[in-house]
Write a protein that holds these residues in place. Structure first.
Motif, PDB file in Angstrom:
ATOM      1  N   ALA A 142       0.830  -1.204   0.000  1.00 21.15           N
ATOM      2  CA  ALA A 142       0.000   0.000   0.000  1.00 21.15           C
ATOM      3  C   ALA A 142       0.865   1.254   0.000  1.00 21.15           C
ATOM      4  O   ALA A 142       1.864   1.344   0.704  1.00 21.15           O
ATOM      5  CB  ALA A 142      -0.928  -0.002   1.213  1.00 21.15           C
ATOM      6  N   ALA A 143       0.437   2.233  -0.798  1.00 21.40           N
ATOM      7  CA  ALA A 143       1.195   3.478  -0.910  1.00 21.40           C
ATOM      8  C   ALA A 143       0.852   4.462   0.194  1.00 21.40           C
ATOM      9  O   ALA A 143       1.602   5.398   0.437  1.00 21.40           O
ATOM     10  CB  ALA A 143       0.943   4.118  -2.267  1.00 21.40           C
ATOM     11  N   GLY A 144      -0.288   4.273   0.847  1.00 22.52           N
ATOM     12  CA  GLY A 144      -0.637   5.174   1.950  1.00 22.52           C
ATOM     13  C   GLY A 144      -1.967   5.876   1.802  1.00 22.52           C
ATOM     14  O   GLY A 144      -2.415   6.563   2.718  1.00 22.52           O
ATOM     15  N   THR A 145      -2.638   5.720   0.650  1.00 26.54           N
ATOM     16  CA  THR A 145      -3.926   6.378   0.462  1.00 26.54           C
ATOM     17  C   THR A 145      -4.958   5.401  -0.096  1.00 26.54           C
ATOM     18  O   THR A 145      -4.613   4.392  -0.710  1.00 26.54           O
ATOM     19  CB  THR A 145      -3.818   7.574  -0.508  1.00 26.54           C
ATOM     20  OG1 THR A 145      -3.340   7.120  -1.769  1.00 26.54           O
ATOM     21  CG2 THR A 145      -2.891   8.640   0.045  1.00 26.54           C
ATOM     22  N   ILE A 146      -6.225   5.736   0.140  1.00 30.51           N
ATOM     23  CA  ILE A 146      -7.353   4.969  -0.393  1.00 30.51           C
ATOM     24  C   ILE A 146      -8.231   5.932  -1.173  1.00 30.51           C
ATOM     25  O   ILE A 146      -8.609   6.993  -0.656  1.00 30.51           O
ATOM     26  CB  ILE A 146      -8.166   4.308   0.735  1.00 30.51           C
ATOM     27  CG1 ILE A 146      -7.283   3.352   1.552  1.00 30.51           C
ATOM     28  CG2 ILE A 146      -9.373   3.563   0.172  1.00 30.51           C
ATOM     29  CD1 ILE A 146      -7.968   2.802   2.785  1.00 30.51           C
ATOM     30  N   VAL A 177     -10.274  10.957  -1.233  1.00 33.32           N
ATOM     31  CA  VAL A 177      -8.964  10.373  -0.987  1.00 33.32           C
ATOM     32  C   VAL A 177      -8.740  10.348   0.521  1.00 33.32           C
ATOM     33  O   VAL A 177      -8.772  11.383   1.182  1.00 33.32           O
ATOM     34  CB  VAL A 177      -7.843  11.160  -1.686  1.00 33.32           C
ATOM     35  CG1 VAL A 177      -6.486  10.530  -1.385  1.00 33.32           C
ATOM     36  CG2 VAL A 177      -8.067  11.202  -3.198  1.00 33.32           C
ATOM     37  N   ILE A 178      -8.551   9.140   1.054  1.00 37.78           N
ATOM     38  CA  ILE A 178      -8.402   8.929   2.491  1.00 37.78           C
ATOM     39  C   ILE A 178      -6.986   8.442   2.782  1.00 37.78           C
ATOM     40  O   ILE A 178      -6.480   7.543   2.104  1.00 37.78           O
ATOM     41  CB  ILE A 178      -9.418   7.881   3.004  1.00 37.78           C
ATOM     42  CG1 ILE A 178     -10.845   8.282   2.606  1.00 37.78           C
ATOM     43  CG2 ILE A 178      -9.293   7.682   4.508  1.00 37.78           C
ATOM     44  CD1 ILE A 178     -11.321   9.553   3.233  1.00 37.78           C
ATOM     45  N   LYS A 179      -6.345   9.012   3.791  1.00 42.22           N
ATOM     46  CA  LYS A 179      -5.046   8.496   4.211  1.00 42.22           C
ATOM     47  C   LYS A 179      -5.242   7.260   5.085  1.00 42.22           C
ATOM     48  O   LYS A 179      -6.083   7.256   5.989  1.00 42.22           O
ATOM     49  CB  LYS A 179      -4.280   9.565   5.002  1.00 42.22           C
ATOM     50  CG  LYS A 179      -3.766  10.715   4.158  1.00 42.22           C
ATOM     51  CD  LYS A 179      -2.908  11.654   5.003  1.00 42.22           C
ATOM     52  CE  LYS A 179      -2.305  12.758   4.142  1.00 42.22           C
ATOM     53  NZ  LYS A 179      -1.443  13.656   4.955  1.00 42.22           N
ATOM     54  N   ILE A 180      -4.459   6.222   4.808  1.00 41.91           N
ATOM     55  CA  ILE A 180      -4.549   4.997   5.599  1.00 41.91           C
ATOM     56  C   ILE A 180      -4.221   5.285   7.057  1.00 41.91           C
ATOM     57  O   ILE A 180      -4.854   4.736   7.966  1.00 41.91           O
ATOM     58  CB  ILE A 180      -3.603   3.921   5.030  1.00 41.91           C
ATOM     59  CG1 ILE A 180      -4.104   3.461   3.655  1.00 41.91           C
ATOM     60  CG2 ILE A 180      -3.495   2.724   5.963  1.00 41.91           C
ATOM     61  CD1 ILE A 180      -3.181   2.494   2.949  1.00 41.91           C
ATOM     62  N   LEU A 183      -7.274   6.554   8.721  1.00 38.74           N
ATOM     63  CA  LEU A 183      -8.247   5.478   8.934  1.00 38.74           C
ATOM     64  C   LEU A 183      -7.834   4.623  10.126  1.00 38.74           C
ATOM     65  O   LEU A 183      -8.663   4.262  10.968  1.00 38.74           O
ATOM     66  CB  LEU A 183      -8.360   4.617   7.683  1.00 38.74           C
ATOM     67  CG  LEU A 183      -9.332   3.439   7.743  1.00 38.74           C
ATOM     68  CD1 LEU A 183     -10.769   3.932   7.897  1.00 38.74           C
ATOM     69  CD2 LEU A 183      -9.210   2.559   6.498  1.00 38.74           C
ATOM     70  N   GLN A 184      -6.547   4.306  10.231  1.00 38.04           N
ATOM     71  CA  GLN A 184      -6.053   3.492  11.344  1.00 38.04           C
ATOM     72  C   GLN A 184      -6.197   4.230  12.671  1.00 38.04           C
ATOM     73  O   GLN A 184      -6.479   3.615  13.705  1.00 38.04           O
ATOM     74  CB  GLN A 184      -4.589   3.114  11.101  1.00 38.04           C
ATOM     75  CG  GLN A 184      -4.398   2.153   9.935  1.00 38.04           C
ATOM     76  CD  GLN A 184      -2.935   1.930   9.604  1.00 38.04           C
ATOM     77  OE1 GLN A 184      -2.086   2.753   9.916  1.00 38.04           O
ATOM     78  NE2 GLN A 184      -2.637   0.812   8.954  1.00 38.04           N
ATOM     79  N   ALA A 185      -6.037   5.559  12.630  1.00 36.17           N
ATOM     80  CA  ALA A 185      -6.163   6.355  13.860  1.00 36.17           C
ATOM     81  C   ALA A 185      -7.619   6.574  14.256  1.00 36.17           C
ATOM     82  O   ALA A 185      -7.898   6.991  15.374  1.00 36.17           O
ATOM     83  CB  ALA A 185      -5.463   7.703  13.672  1.00 36.17           C
ATOM     84  N   GLY A 186      -8.538   6.289  13.335  1.00 38.51           N
ATOM     85  CA  GLY A 186      -9.956   6.453  13.636  1.00 38.51           C
ATOM     86  C   GLY A 186     -10.469   7.863  13.419  1.00 38.51           C
ATOM     87  O   GLY A 186     -11.619   8.158  13.755  1.00 38.51           O
ATOM     88  N   SER A 187      -9.654   8.740  12.823  1.00 33.45           N
ATOM     89  CA  SER A 187     -10.095  10.116  12.620  1.00 33.45           C
ATOM     90  C   SER A 187     -11.016  10.256  11.408  1.00 33.45           C
ATOM     91  O   SER A 187     -11.767  11.232  11.302  1.00 33.45           O
ATOM     92  CB  SER A 187      -8.887  11.046  12.465  1.00 33.45           C
ATOM     93  OG  SER A 187      -8.060  10.645  11.389  1.00 33.45           O
TER      94      SER A 187
END
Length: 312
Positions: A142-146, A177-180, A183-187
């Motif tokens: 993964a590059a870091g974005t969704i 565009v969402i940063k992974i 998403l992991q931090a729940g923000s």
């Protein structure tokens, strides 16, 4: 611990919840155009039917009664209205309604750096983290974005939502565009719509050659710096000329850009680290062979025999 491991654990937990929630869908599913129902009236077989919700969101093919609104309503709500309508024709009708075919919502499609790409049902409200978990989680590529591309408007907007104001493909802003990391931090954790196309972007390589321990390529994930990239190939050799590391940056059809970096100053915190871009070529020279300008010959050998090193 690998930065992906906490998300992998979360993915397993969400999968368990995802499966459990499927048992509740019969109660929470709301109808939409295309859905097919089974309507039965106890003791009155001539009134039984299998109507389909029409494009206007109504049941218009029921026997002997006018159309019943069905869009964005549950089968229990529709059942109550059908019973009331038939109550004008027969005494105390016993009506049952169940969904035979759910055709009103297209599945979401997930692809890219996930373990199992494919289609995920959207028959209930599903969030991005559930979608990723149902796809087996994010891989090390993964590059870091969704990226989320909306292809359809919201079928049944919730409180405060306006289906017409929410963008879809063909409008000005159909792409999220969402940063992974967010998403992991729940923000952030957006709701996935029917028909959404979800892409977990994959990293592309950065090449490192010259006076380093293990020349090769690494995957350029989000916020990859020169320091981190050099660490991923074992660091520089003692004879490396750290005061002048060169980065050859590709510029499409334009001539490549050559960036000279004083890595000694970066190590001493005298200058900021350099963020790398996809397909950058990093040349670490020394006073020997790699200082003679033949780095491209070494790079050619690297490209022929090495694979990208995944980021742990």
């Amino acid at each position: 611990m690998s930065p992906k491991r906490p998300f992998a654990i979360l993915a397993v937990l969400i999968c368990v919840v995802f499966i459990a929630v499927q048992a509740q869908q019969q109660q929470t599913y709301v109808l939409g155009p295309g859905d097919v129902l089974e309507v039965k009236v106890f003791g009155q077989p001539e009134l039984n039917s299998t109507p389909q919700v029409d494009s206007e969101g109504n049941l218009s093919s029921l026997h002997f009664i006018d159309s019943i609104p069905a869009k964005c309503r549950t089968e229990k709500q529709v059942q109550k209205d059908i019973a009331l309508a038939y109550g004008r024709l027969i005494k105390d009708p016993q009506v049952s309604v169940r969904v035979l075919e759910r055709k009103s919502r297209q599945p979401a499609t997930v692809s890219g750096a996930v373990r199992t790409a494919g289609k995920i049902p959207t028959e209930r409200k599903i969030h991005l983290n559930e979608l990723i978990a149902a796809s087996g989680g994010i891989t090390e590529k993964a590059a870091g974005t969704i990226q989320i591309l909306h292809t359809e408007p919201v079928l049944c907007p919730g409180p405060g939502e306006d289906a017409e104001s929410l963008p879809v493909a063909g409008t000005a802003v159909p792409l999220q565009v969402i940063k992974i990391s967010d998403l992991q931090a729940g923000s952030v954790n957006p709701v996935i719509r029917s028909g959404d196309l979800v892409l977990v972007t994959e990293a592309v390589p950065v090449y490192i050659t010259g006076s380093v321990v293990a020349p090769g390529s690494v995957l350029a994930s989000e916020q990859l710096t020169l320091s981190k990239a050099l660490g991923m190939v074992g660091g520089t050799r003692k004879e490396a000329k750290l005061s002048e590391i060169r980065i050859y940056r590709q510029k499409g059809s334009a001539p490549q850009e050559i960036i000279k970096v004083n890595f000694e100053a970066i190590k001493k915190n005298e200058k900021p680290d350099v963020f790398l871009q996809p397909y950058d070529v990093i040349e670490v020279t020394d006073t020997g062979f790699f200082g003679t300008g033949k780095w491209w010959e070494v790079l050619a050998g690297i490209l022929l025999r090495s694979a990208p090193i995944p980021i742990q």
